[in-house]
Design an enzyme around this catalytic site. Structure first.
Site, short mmCIF file in Angstrom:
data_model
loop_
_atom_site.label_atom_id
_atom_site.label_comp_id
_atom_site.label_asym_id
_atom_site.label_seq_id
_atom_site.Cartn_x
_atom_site.Cartn_y
_atom_site.Cartn_z
N ASN A 250 0.85 -1.19 0.00
CA ASN A 250 0.00 0.00 0.00
C ASN A 250 0.89 1.24 0.00
O ASN A 250 1.48 1.59 1.02
CB ASN A 250 -0.91 -0.02 1.23
CG ASN A 250 -1.82 1.19 1.30
OD1 ASN A 250 -1.95 1.94 0.35
ND2 ASN A 250 -2.43 1.38 2.46
N TRP A 251 0.98 1.89 -1.15
CA TRP A 251 1.85 3.06 -1.28
C TRP A 251 1.30 4.30 -0.59
O TRP A 251 2.02 5.28 -0.41
CB TRP A 251 2.10 3.37 -2.75
CG TRP A 251 2.86 2.32 -3.51
CD1 TRP A 251 3.21 1.08 -3.08
CD2 TRP A 251 3.35 2.44 -4.85
NE1 TRP A 251 3.89 0.41 -4.07
CE2 TRP A 251 3.99 1.22 -5.17
CE3 TRP A 251 3.31 3.43 -5.82
CZ2 TRP A 251 4.58 0.98 -6.41
CZ3 TRP A 251 3.90 3.21 -7.04
CH2 TRP A 251 4.54 2.00 -7.35
N LYS A 252 0.02 4.30 -0.28
CA LYS A 252 -0.64 5.45 0.34
C LYS A 252 -0.44 6.71 -0.52
O LYS A 252 -0.41 6.60 -1.75
CB LYS A 252 -0.16 5.62 1.79
CG LYS A 252 -0.33 4.33 2.59
CD LYS A 252 -0.03 4.47 4.06
CE LYS A 252 -0.18 3.12 4.75
NZ LYS A 252 0.05 3.21 6.20
N HIS B 23 -9.27 0.39 5.36
CA HIS B 23 -7.97 0.60 5.99
C HIS B 23 -8.13 1.48 7.23
O HIS B 23 -8.99 2.36 7.28
CB HIS B 23 -7.01 1.27 4.98
CG HIS B 23 -5.60 1.30 5.42
ND1 HIS B 23 -5.12 2.24 6.31
CD2 HIS B 23 -4.55 0.50 5.12
CE1 HIS B 23 -3.83 2.02 6.54
NE2 HIS B 23 -3.46 0.97 5.82
N GLU C 140 -6.59 3.94 8.30
CA GLU C 140 -6.52 5.38 8.06
C GLU C 140 -7.82 5.91 7.46
O GLU C 140 -8.24 7.03 7.76
CB GLU C 140 -5.34 5.68 7.14
CG GLU C 140 -4.01 5.44 7.82
CD GLU C 140 -2.84 5.21 6.87
OE1 GLU C 140 -1.74 4.95 7.36
OE2 GLU C 140 -3.04 5.28 5.64
N GLU D 297 -4.91 -5.48 10.76
CA GLU D 297 -3.99 -4.39 11.11
C GLU D 297 -4.06 -4.10 12.60
O GLU D 297 -5.07 -3.53 13.06
CB GLU D 297 -4.39 -3.09 10.41
CG GLU D 297 -4.47 -3.08 8.92
CD GLU D 297 -4.91 -1.68 8.46
OE1 GLU D 297 -4.04 -0.94 8.03
OE2 GLU D 297 -6.10 -1.35 8.57
N GLY E 32 3.45 2.62 13.45
CA GLY E 32 4.03 3.93 13.68
C GLY E 32 4.08 4.37 15.13
O GLY E 32 4.21 5.55 15.43
N SER F 264 3.22 -3.05 10.56
CA SER F 264 4.67 -2.80 10.53
C SER F 264 5.46 -4.06 10.17
O SER F 264 6.44 -4.42 10.81
CB SER F 264 5.15 -2.25 11.89
OG SER F 264 4.52 -1.01 12.16
N GLY G 174 3.07 -1.40 4.34
CA GLY G 174 3.01 0.05 4.18
C GLY G 174 4.34 0.62 3.74
O GLY G 174 4.73 0.52 2.59
N GLY G 175 5.06 1.22 4.69
CA GLY G 175 6.29 1.93 4.36
C GLY G 175 7.32 1.10 3.61
O GLY G 175 7.99 1.61 2.70
#
Length: 253
Positions: free
Chosen positions: A9-11, A98, A100, A170, A176, A216, A237-238
């Site tokens: 997921n590049w967001k 998601h 977010e 999740e 984070g 993460s 994610g990141g």
């Protein structure tokens, strides 16, 4: 036999030049290094979906996903993207619910049930996200809370439609925050969710449902997480923004 899936997921990241470079690197690495029984998915910003497909379509086990879609078929919803639009450019997957989206945009379980419906109507595979906050985890009712997210957003589906859904767990408290979910904690939740699915749709359906871990996950902890019997991959994610690390995660099975 349920699918092994690693989705990135590049967001809201990457310019078009950066996105093209990243997907090109990922496509070449997946083709050369990742077993074909692992499905790899990239979820760039919607703006880039059709542009990046020329890279992914050449690799059989590399697909593209949208990060969201609207719950209505069409209409005066400025800035939104419909499931039919995604289908019209041959998008295969869509991430729904998601953490977010739930936190920043107030998405509810009821809305997400509508989104799941319209995604399935348009032939998209929903990657349905669920998970609990640190407050809910510390409160002790986290298993029941996450189960309720599945119940309220998915359990209206027929067995045939439910079989098309991928689930991503999740642990919001481990994203984070500096806290990390252990493989034991991940396995506990994934096993609980599979048991919850079995109670509704039967053991065979539950055993065939891919449940991804999305808290993460990185190239260091992926091998241990993916070794858990009920963890079928990751929603990354990141780490998905770095081609080498992302592909190393996909090689972790």
């Amino acid at each position: 036999m349920r699918k092994k899936i690693v989705a990135g997921n590049w967001k809201m990241n990457k310019t078009i030049e950066e996105a093209l470079a990243l997907v090109s690197e990922v496509a070449n690495m997946v083709k050369d290094e990742v077993s074909t029984d692992v499905q790899v998915v990239v979820a760039p910003p919607a703006l880039y979906l059709s542009t990046l497909q020329k890279y992914t379509e050449a690799v059989p086990n590399l697909g593209v996903s949208a990060q969201n879609c609207h719950q209505k078929a069409s209409g005066a919803y400025t800035g939104e993207v419909s499931a039919a639009m995604l289908k019209s450019i041959a998008v295969e997957y869509v991430i729904l619910g998601h953490s977010e989206r739930r936190q920043y945009f107030g998405e509810t379980n009821e809305q997400l049930a509508e989104k799941v419906n319209i995604a399935l109507e348009n032939g998209l595979t929903p990657i349905f996200c669920c998970g609990e906050s640190l407050e809910q985890r510390n409160g002790g009712n986290f298993l029941e809370f996450v189960s309720s997210q599945l119940t309220e957003s998915l359990f209206h589906l027929s067995p045939e439609d439910f079989a098309k859904v991928v689930i991503a767990y999740e642990p919001i408290w481990a994203i984070g925050t500096g806290l990390t979910a252990s493989s034991e904690q991940a396995q506990e939740m994934h096993a609980h969710l599979r048991k919850h699915l079995a109670a509704k749709y039967g053991q065979e359906a539950a055993d065939n449902t891919s449940i991804l871990y999305g808290g993460s996950c990185n190239e260091k902890n992926a091998p241990e997480l993916f070794a858990c019997p009920d963890v079928d991959g990751g929603l990354i994610g990141g780490a998905s923004l770095k081609s080498r690390e992302f592909v190393n995660i996909a090689k972790s099975f």
